[in-house]
Scaffold this motif. Structure first.
Motif, PDB file in Angstrom:
ATOM      1  N   ARG A 117       0.841  -1.211   0.000  1.00 44.54           N
ATOM      2  CA  ARG A 117       0.000   0.000   0.000  1.00 44.54           C
ATOM      3  C   ARG A 117       0.871   1.253   0.000  1.00 44.54           C
ATOM      4  N   GLN A 118       1.945   1.226   0.780  1.00 48.96           N
ATOM      5  CA  GLN A 118       2.860   2.376   0.832  1.00 48.96           C
ATOM      6  C   GLN A 118       3.504   2.609  -0.531  1.00 48.96           C
ATOM      7  N   LEU A 119       3.977   1.543  -1.163  1.00 46.01           N
ATOM      8  CA  LEU A 119       4.594   1.673  -2.486  1.00 46.01           C
ATOM      9  C   LEU A 119       3.611   2.269  -3.492  1.00 46.01           C
ATOM     10  N   ARG A 120       2.398   1.760  -3.511  1.00 38.16           N
ATOM     11  CA  ARG A 120       1.389   2.270  -4.458  1.00 38.16           C
ATOM     12  C   ARG A 120       1.050   3.730  -4.167  1.00 38.16           C
ATOM     13  N   ALA A 121       0.960   4.089  -2.889  1.00 43.60           N
ATOM     14  CA  ALA A 121       0.610   5.462  -2.528  1.00 43.60           C
ATOM     15  C   ALA A 121       1.720   6.438  -2.904  1.00 43.60           C
ATOM     16  N   GLU A 122       2.966   6.023  -2.760  1.00 46.96           N
ATOM     17  CA  GLU A 122       4.098   6.917  -3.012  1.00 46.96           C
ATOM     18  C   GLU A 122       4.533   6.961  -4.473  1.00 46.96           C
ATOM     19  N   HIS A 123       4.136   5.969  -5.265  1.00 52.55           N
ATOM     20  CA  HIS A 123       4.650   5.879  -6.635  1.00 52.55           C
ATOM     21  C   HIS A 123       3.524   5.584  -7.627  1.00 52.55           C
ATOM     22  N   ALA A 124       2.820   6.612  -8.002  1.00 50.45           N
ATOM     23  CA  ALA A 124       1.738   6.467  -8.977  1.00 50.45           C
ATOM     24  C   ALA A 124       2.266   6.439 -10.401  1.00 50.45           C
ATOM     25  N   GLU A 125       3.519   6.840 -10.586  1.00 50.83           N
ATOM     26  CA  GLU A 125       4.127   6.858 -11.917  1.00 50.83           C
ATOM     27  C   GLU A 125       5.573   6.409 -11.830  1.00 50.83           C
ATOM     28  N   GLY A 126       6.082   5.926 -12.940  1.00 45.94           N
ATOM     29  CA  GLY A 126       7.487   5.550 -13.033  1.00 45.94           C
ATOM     30  C   GLY A 126       7.719   4.098 -12.653  1.00 45.94           C
ATOM     31  N   THR A 127       8.985   3.722 -12.730  1.00 45.29           N
ATOM     32  CA  THR A 127       9.417   2.362 -12.402  1.00 45.29           C
ATOM     33  C   THR A 127      10.090   2.372 -11.043  1.00 45.29           C
ATOM     34  N   VAL A 128       9.730   1.401 -10.224  1.00 45.00           N
ATOM     35  CA  VAL A 128      10.275   1.262  -8.877  1.00 45.00           C
ATOM     36  C   VAL A 128      10.904  -0.118  -8.764  1.00 45.00           C
ATOM     37  N   LEU A 129      12.161  -0.179  -8.372  1.00 46.24           N
ATOM     38  CA  LEU A 129      12.843  -1.453  -8.128  1.00 46.24           C
ATOM     39  C   LEU A 129      12.756  -1.763  -6.644  1.00 46.24           C
ATOM     40  N   VAL A 130      12.338  -2.986  -6.322  1.00 43.29           N
ATOM     41  CA  VAL A 130      12.282  -3.459  -4.941  1.00 43.29           C
ATOM     42  C   VAL A 130      13.112  -4.732  -4.869  1.00 43.29           C
ATOM     43  N   VAL A 131      14.121  -4.744  -3.986  1.00 42.91           N
ATOM     44  CA  VAL A 131      14.981  -5.912  -3.819  1.00 42.91           C
ATOM     45  C   VAL A 131      14.690  -6.518  -2.456  1.00 42.91           C
ATOM     46  N   GLY A 132      14.351  -7.791  -2.456  1.00 40.81           N
ATOM     47  CA  GLY A 132      14.011  -8.479  -1.210  1.00 40.81           C
ATOM     48  C   GLY A 132      14.716  -9.812  -1.095  1.00 40.81           C
ATOM     49  N   HIS A 133      14.040 -10.738  -0.443  1.00 45.89           N
ATOM     50  CA  HIS A 133      14.597 -12.053  -0.105  1.00 45.89           C
ATOM     51  C   HIS A 133      13.651 -13.149  -0.599  1.00 45.89           C
ATOM     52  N   SER A 134      14.128 -14.384  -0.615  1.00 47.30           N
ATOM     53  CA  SER A 134      13.293 -15.488  -1.105  1.00 47.30           C
ATOM     54  C   SER A 134      12.004 -15.620  -0.301  1.00 47.30           C
TER      55      SER A 134
END
Length: 180
Positions: A117-134
């Motif tokens: 929800r935070q990602l969607r609220a903060e980034h309505a446009e553009g490309t966002v890279l998210v690096v996580g874990h398995s």
């Protein structure tokens, strides 16, 4: 029923299905105001001890991180996120540097639903890279797209998930490897 009628019905059915729920599609759409690229960190060194839970990337992992950055060089990357671990930070760093961005740290233990929800609220446009874990990437992707995502094994480093939102806010998810 005539072939013309069948063809028209097939076309209508295709249009209806294209607008239902989470769609799986290729990542190359033109009406995508926001795109989230979610990956697991690249290959990591073996821990030096049982207490070492923060290993760095291997040479192959560093090369994979560079390939990831090169593959996103033409994208409108507006943010890069990684957990606080060395392996995720090192995976994210080349992409962030290529776009003049700082890597933003997020809590790997946080609720994936709240994080999505935070990602969607903060980034309505553009490309966002998210690096996580398995153990976090499938949950983040599922929370973003509202669709099922299979678990990821500890040996998988090559999945790249795209969750794209069209102008109406409808998600599309695709999963492609990122290899040389």
């Amino acid at each position: 029923m005539s072939m013309r009628t069948l063809s028209a019905l097939a076309c209508i059915l295709g249009l209806v299905l294209a607008n239902v729920g989470c769609r799986h599609a290729g990542a190359d759409t033109t009406d995508t105001p926001s795109r989230f690229v979610v990956v697991r960190h690249a290959e990591k060194l073996a821990p030096r001890s049982d207490a070492d839970n923060d290993p760095a990337l291997t040479a192959a992992g560093l090369a994979r991180a560079d390939r990831l950055a090169r593959s996103l060089q033409d994208a409108d990357v507006v943010a890069v996120y990684a957990t606080g671990y060395r392996r995720t930070q090192q995976t994210a760093a080349p992409t962030a540097a290529a776009h003049g961005l700082a890597v933003r740290t997020y809590d790997a233990r946080a609720s994936v639903d709240a994080y999505a929800r935070q990602l969607r609220a903060e980034h309505a446009e553009g490309t966002v890279l998210v690096v996580g874990h398995s153990n976090t990437v499938p949950g983040i992707v599922a929370a973003l797209c509202g669709c099922p995502v299979p678990p990821m094994s500890e040996a998988e480093y090559d999945h790249r998930y795209y969750v794209e939102f069209d102008a109406k806010g409808s998600p599309r998810m695709s999963d492609r490897p990122y290899t040389p």
